[in-house]
Design an enzyme around this catalytic site. Structure first.
Site, short mmCIF file in Angstrom:
data_model
loop_
_atom_site.label_atom_id
_atom_site.label_comp_id
_atom_site.label_asym_id
_atom_site.label_seq_id
_atom_site.Cartn_x
_atom_site.Cartn_y
_atom_site.Cartn_z
N ARG A 155 52.43 20.96 -79.32
CA ARG A 155 52.80 21.62 -80.58
C ARG A 155 54.16 21.09 -81.06
NH1 ARG A 155 50.71 26.17 -82.18
NH2 ARG A 155 51.34 25.28 -84.17
N HIS B 292 44.96 26.53 -89.84
CA HIS B 292 46.05 26.34 -88.88
C HIS B 292 46.22 24.84 -88.63
CE1 HIS B 292 48.98 27.29 -86.00
NE2 HIS B 292 48.28 27.91 -85.08
N CYS C 8 43.85 27.51 -78.20
CA CYS C 8 45.14 27.40 -78.91
C CYS C 8 46.17 28.38 -78.37
CB CYS C 8 44.92 27.59 -80.41
SG CYS C 8 43.98 29.06 -80.82
N ARG D 200 54.56 30.82 -91.76
CA ARG D 200 53.39 31.50 -91.16
C ARG D 200 53.24 32.85 -91.83
NH1 ARG D 200 51.64 32.49 -84.92
NH2 ARG D 200 51.19 30.30 -85.22
N GLN E 251 48.24 23.25 -85.54
CA GLN E 251 47.56 23.40 -84.24
C GLN E 251 46.56 22.27 -84.02
OE1 GLN E 251 47.80 25.88 -81.67
NE2 GLN E 251 46.51 24.38 -80.64
N ASP F 242 39.18 30.69 -79.16
CA ASP F 242 40.38 31.38 -79.66
C ASP F 242 40.22 32.86 -79.33
OD1 ASP F 242 42.72 32.02 -81.01
OD2 ASP F 242 41.84 31.83 -83.01
N1 CP Z 1 48.61 28.68 -81.07
C1 CP Z 1 49.59 29.32 -81.74
O1 CP Z 1 49.72 29.22 -82.98
O2 CP Z 1 50.40 30.05 -80.94
P1 CP Z 1 51.47 31.11 -81.47
O3 CP Z 1 50.71 32.16 -82.26
O4 CP Z 1 52.13 31.65 -80.24
O5 CP Z 1 52.45 30.40 -82.38
#
Ligand code: CP
Length: 312
Positions: A293, A127, A265, A100, A130, A224
């Site tokens: 997830r 992403h 998300c 990430r 997700q 989001d």
């Molecule tokens: N939805 C998501 O990626 O959550 P986090 O940022 O907590 O990993």
């Protein structure tokens, strides 16, 4: 297919396989504890994470492996070691790398130089993990036949908007993204990629700037958080003002189909992008979505490490 760098890397057959496997892992999380036995997976994050980190670490553990979590400032990468050298070194110790970070180009470069699978766990552009959790949730609610349904994302034209369009296109769905015009609209290249995929799958892509038109008759309203990680604080008031007509309210939900659901998300800011009564209401599926997830990242690791995804 070695890596999952972009949502667009996935074929429809890959998504179907991953969602079927994830459904199996939801029923029986420990059905493949030998898949990563005596092996490690590096999880490198330069941005905060609650769900993706927990999902990744537990997915590796459920496959019998050991997660090695690396914060952004843990590696010599932050002191000038190259991405290529870092990728080569991680490849010598781990069986996969989950990453990430900010720039999509950095994830692409890790994929180029790593000999192990590299999985994008969020960049500024995309992403993909997700979206697999989102679509297994959608499949659980509506089944596999989505003909005539409309799937609407509403809010900031960010990485989630791009991934929403792309995955919807792969699934042959009618997907809508509704954002303000100008700088908070989705990237034109991301829209072009989704449109190209949709032309081969029977999907339909719409980018609108009218929240009510986008919500009308939708089966899903998705949103989001408005200030994403890395967004400049100096932009906050301008961005919140531009996005305020795009908040998911009870009034907007009332325009959707009778059996519609609300998705997010997470993390959420109640009172900004969504009313508390919507996200905490009967139509919200956010907890099921969040807990998928783990099942979906478990499926991605399982199939990528075994070389079983074909890619586009
Ligand atoms: N939805 C998501 O990626 O959550 P986090 O940022 O907590 O990993």
């Amino acid at each position: 297919m070695k890596d999952l760098l972009r949502t667009a890397d996935l074929s429809r057959a890959d998504v179907d396989l991953l969602l079927d496997t994830a459904a199996d892992f939801a029923k029986n999380p420990l059905r493949a504890t030998d898949a990563l036995a005596h092996r490690s997976v590096a999880i490198y994050m330069t941005k905060p994470s609650t769900r993706t980190r927990l999902a990744s670490e537990t997915a590796v553990a459920h496959l019998g492996g050991t997660p090695i979590f690396l914060r952004g400032d843990d590696l010599q990468l932050g002191r000038g070691e190259t991405i290529a050298d870092t990728a080569r070194i991680i490849s010598g110790f781990a069986s996969a790398l989950i990453v990430r970070t900010f720039a999509q180009a950095d994830v692409n470069e890790l994929g180029e130089y790593a000999s192990i699978p590299v999985i994008n766990a969020l960049t500024d552009d995309d992403h993909p993990t997700q979206l697999l959790a989102d679509w297994i949730t959608i499949r659980e609610v509506f089944g596999k036949d989505i003909a005539g349904r409309k799937f609407t994302y509403i809010g900031d034209g960010n990485n989630m908007a791009h991934a929403w369009l792309t995955m919807g296109a792969i699934m042959g769905a009618h997907v809508v993204v509704a954002t303000p015009t100008g700088k908070f609209a989705p990237d034109s290249q991301a829209v072009a990629i989704a449109t190209k995929i949709a032309s081969t799958t029977g999907g339909k892509i719409e980018v609108l700037h009218d929240p009510e038109a986008a919500a009308q008759g939708a089966s899903v309203l998705y949103t989001d958080v408005w200030m994403s990680m890395g967004d400049p604080e100096s932009e906050r008031s301008e961005k919140l003002k531009a996005l305020s007509p795009f908040a998911v309210t009870e009034k907007l939900m009332a325009l959707t189909e009778k059996d519609s659901i609300f998705m997010h998300c997470l993390p959420a800011h109640r009172g900004e992008e969504v009313e508390a009564s919507v996200i905490d209401g009967a139509k919200s599926v956010i907890w099921r979505e969040a807990f998928h997830r783990r099942t979906t990242i478990q499926a991605i690791l399982y199939h990528l490490v075994r070389g079983e995804l074909s890619g586009n």
